[in-house]
Design a protein around this motif. Structure first.
Motif, PDB file in Angstrom:
ATOM      1  N   ARG A 114      -3.055   6.229   7.321  1.00  0.00           N
ATOM      2  CA  ARG A 114      -1.920   5.390   7.672  1.00  0.00           C
ATOM      3  C   ARG A 114      -1.295   4.804   6.420  1.00  0.00           C
ATOM      4  NH1 ARG A 114      -1.639   1.922  12.806  1.00  0.00           N
ATOM      5  NH2 ARG A 114      -2.254   3.405  14.394  1.00  0.00           N
ATOM      6  N   THR A 115      -0.055   4.361   6.556  1.00  0.00           N
ATOM      7  CA  THR A 115       0.562   3.689   5.414  1.00  0.00           C
ATOM      8  C   THR A 115      -0.086   2.314   5.250  1.00  0.00           C
ATOM      9  OG1 THR A 115       2.228   2.724   6.829  1.00  0.00           O
ATOM     10  CG2 THR A 115       2.785   4.810   5.788  1.00  0.00           C
ATOM     11  N   ARG A 157       3.572   1.856  -2.449  1.00  0.00           N
ATOM     12  CA  ARG A 157       2.887   2.920  -3.183  1.00  0.00           C
ATOM     13  C   ARG A 157       2.212   2.299  -4.415  1.00  0.00           C
ATOM     14  NH1 ARG A 157       3.929   8.729  -3.051  1.00  0.00           N
ATOM     15  NH2 ARG A 157       5.703   8.588  -1.656  1.00  0.00           N
ATOM     16  N   PRO A 158       1.010   1.728  -4.211  1.00  0.00           N
ATOM     17  CA  PRO A 158       0.371   1.033  -5.340  1.00  0.00           C
ATOM     18  C   PRO A 158      -0.057   2.022  -6.427  1.00  0.00           C
ATOM     19  CG  PRO A 158      -0.712   0.561  -3.242  1.00  0.00           C
ATOM     20  CD  PRO A 158       0.166   1.722  -3.033  1.00  0.00           C
ATOM     21  N   ASN A 163      -2.184   6.408  -5.592  1.00  0.00           N
ATOM     22  CA  ASN A 163      -0.733   6.374  -5.756  1.00  0.00           C
ATOM     23  C   ASN A 163       0.005   7.141  -4.666  1.00  0.00           C
ATOM     24  OD1 ASN A 163       1.668   5.635  -6.899  1.00  0.00           O
ATOM     25  ND2 ASN A 163       1.658   7.228  -8.474  1.00  0.00           N
ATOM     26  N   SER A 164      -0.581   7.243  -3.488  1.00  0.00           N
ATOM     27  CA  SER A 164       0.155   7.802  -2.362  1.00  0.00           C
ATOM     28  C   SER A 164       0.462   6.655  -1.395  1.00  0.00           C
ATOM     29  CB  SER A 164      -0.670   8.886  -1.678  1.00  0.00           C
ATOM     30  OG  SER A 164      -1.772   8.308  -1.018  1.00  0.00           O
ATOM     31  N   ILE A 165       1.051   6.973  -0.239  1.00  0.00           N
ATOM     32  CA  ILE A 165       1.444   5.905   0.673  1.00  0.00           C
ATOM     33  C   ILE A 165       0.291   5.444   1.565  1.00  0.00           C
ATOM     34  CG2 ILE A 165       3.901   6.423   0.714  1.00  0.00           C
ATOM     35  CD1 ILE A 165       3.327   8.015   3.311  1.00  0.00           C
ATOM     36  N   ALA A 166      -0.846   6.148   1.511  1.00  0.00           N
ATOM     37  CA  ALA A 166      -2.017   5.737   2.293  1.00  0.00           C
ATOM     38  C   ALA A 166      -3.167   5.458   1.332  1.00  0.00           C
ATOM     39  CB  ALA A 166      -2.416   6.838   3.268  1.00  0.00           C
ATOM     40  N   PRO A 167      -4.035   4.501   1.646  1.00  0.00           N
ATOM     41  CA  PRO A 167      -5.163   4.248   0.749  1.00  0.00           C
ATOM     42  C   PRO A 167      -6.123   5.436   0.725  1.00  0.00           C
ATOM     43  CG  PRO A 167      -5.337   2.899   2.727  1.00  0.00           C
ATOM     44  CD  PRO A 167      -4.019   3.576   2.793  1.00  0.00           C
TER      45      PRO A 167
END
Lengths: 146, 367
Positions: free
Chosen positions: B55-56, B294-295, B319-323
């Motif tokens: 999930r985001t 996007r950490p 660095n993707s939208i999901a951990p």
């Protein structure tokens, strides 16, 4: 405010005591060899001035080619913290030493990691699954489990 | 004359309102005396940590509501703090104050259930339980004003809170703050002046300071054993460093101390809410954060003092939208490590009370 101790400095102290037990040390964490994990953990817990008497949590991360196990430690007395990590490259039969003898709080958490990631902890008094039933196929939190 | 007994295994439970059908204790008994105990967690199997990996970062917030579902606000809080730490997001002042108000209200609401069901476990049945729910309803009314929900509130957001409080919120909160101390005194009298409850709780299920620390116990369980450790002061988050409040501690670490601990902490929470309400600054309540956070590559651990203890989220980002990995440090699960030390040598009837005094929610234990 909890102060995160510099892992570099502590790595130096550990190296003096038991050489070649540290693989890597950055500002935020230090990585310990699996076979020296217990010695390093004992050192961190019993050395005056460090006194890491409280284990916040343990968790494991699956990086496909290896597992990383993270230990967050705190000293309630001095209010400082430290993160130590260890790596395990054997995917078929991953084994790490258990720290239950040092911190009883590791008991359920090591069983949780065994259940969901499949890493066995040697020396754990009751090494069996905690959430899933015995005989459940696979370890759900591994990245290749679908 | 000593009776000749043989040890046998008894499956006990579910015995507590928040263990709803999946938690039992496998007790080894010698006559009526508990020799050993092993908690068996049962299977809810929602796979929260696995779900989180698909999930985001913002989409995970509603999952956290359902962990310790009687303190959803605190779960939200811990999670958004972890994402903000990981991505380096700043939060507007007003939002921080609103978070503190909600977190402390939620703490009172959670303690009301803990204390009510503890008295229920002691055999006081429904009167205290319903008294506690009476006040809890007022808190839920407040939450409904801000979030529209009455159980799994989804109010906190990455970078702030979802919306500002409505105009009728502060007057209602003021009314609640004026009435609540009287009710807390009432709860105090419920136990303090009841001989049966005192006899059943005092000196029962003692957890020493050393055992509590060694078992990684946290929250009221740790403090009742005499350890002055509260993350709100030891490692302040949000704006907790601006408030004046005490950390009550117990002396013995028995069931009575754990009960008192929660009652005292309710009083401190009221103090915090009062100060936060007075200092509440104007301004925006959410900073401009994309829904697809996007950490950068890295990891972060953020923790809060939840009603049950240290609740933390450990996030790893690729660095993707999901951990890449989202680990929850649940106080309910880890506090249970201490159960064995507490119940050994006590009788079957005491196990129920000792277990009730830990205050767990199975939703949080589940993975």
């Amino acid at each position: 405010m909890t102060v995160a101790l510099s892992s570099k400095e502590i790595a130096g102290q550990i190296e003096e005591k038991s050489p070649e037990s540290i693989i890597e040390s950055s500002q935020d964490y230090l990585v310990v060899k699996p076979d020296s994990l217990l010695a390093v953990a004992t050192f961190l817990k019993d050395t005056p001035g460090l006194d890491f008497n409280y284990l916040n949590f343990i968790t494991a991360i699956d990086y496909y080619d290896h597992f990383e196990v993270v230990y967050q430690l705190t000293s309630l007395e001095h209010n400082h913290s430290l993160v130590i990590k260890t790596r395990c490259y054997d995917r078929e039969n991953p084994v790490l030493p258990s720290v239950v003898s040092l911190w009883q709080g590791a008991d359920f958490q090591e069983r949780e990691i065994y259940d969901l990631m499949g890493i066995r902890f040697e020396g754990h008094p009751n090494m069996k699954r905690i959430f899933l039933w015995e005989g459940f196929p696979g370890h759900p939190l591994r990245k290749d489990y679908w | 004359m000593a009776l000749k007994t043989e040890p046998f295994v008894l499956n006990m439970g579910p015995v507590h309102p928040s263990t709803h059908g999946v938690f039992r204790m496998r007790a080894t008994l010698d006559g009526e005396v508990v020799v050993d105990i092993e908690p068996v967690f049962g299977y809810l199997h929602r796979g929260v940590e696995k779900l989180a990996e698909q999930r985001t970062y913002t989409g995970i917030i509603p999952l956290t509501d359902r962990l310790d579902y009687i303190s959803s606000m605190n779960n939200n809080h811990a999670y958004v703090l972890a994402v903000e730490k990981l991505a380096g997001i700043k939060v507007p002042e007003r939002a921080e104050y609103l978070r503190v108000i909600m977190a402390e209200l939620q703490r009172i609401a959670a303690f009301l259930i803990a204390v009510g069901s503890f008295l229920n476990d002691c055999g006081a049945y429904f009167t205290p339980f319903l008294y506690m729910f009476r006040e809890r309803e007022r808190i839920i009314d407040l939450f409904e004003m801000v979030s529209g929900q009455r159980l799994t509130y989804n109010y906190m957001r990455v970078g702030g809170v979802s919306q500002d409080i409505p105009r009728e919120f502060l007057p209602a909160l003021r009314k609640f703050l004026a009435r609540m101390p009287r009710f807390i005194d009432e709860y105090d009298r419920l136990l303090m002046q009841n001989e049966i409850l005192l006899a059943r709780a005092k000196g029962v299920g003692i957890l020493t300071k050393e055992q509590a620390i060694n078992c990684s116990a946290s929250g009221p369980v740790l403090r009742a054993s005499g350890v002055k450790w509260d993350i709100r002061q030891a490692d302040p988050y949000s704006v907790y460093d601006r408030f004046d409040f005490d950390i009550p501690t117990g002396t013995v670490g028995d069931c009575y101390d754990r009960y008192r601990q929660r009652v005292e902490e309710m009083r401190q929470s009221l103090r915090i809410i009062k100060q936060a309400m007075e200092q509440l600054p104007p301004g925006p309540v959410k900073s401009d954060v994309s829904h697809l956070v996007r950490p950068p590559i890295g990891e972060a651990y953020a923790r809060i003092e939840a009603p049950k203890g240290e609740l933390g989220f450990y996030l790893v980002s690729d660095n993707s939208i999901a951990p890449y990995r989202c680990h929850i440090r649940p106080p309910s699960l880890i506090n249970l490590t201490a159960l064995r030390d507490m119940v050994r040598g006590w009788k079957v009837a005491d196990v129920i009370i000792i277990f009730g005094s830990i205050d767990i929610t199975v939703g949080e234990i589940d993975r």
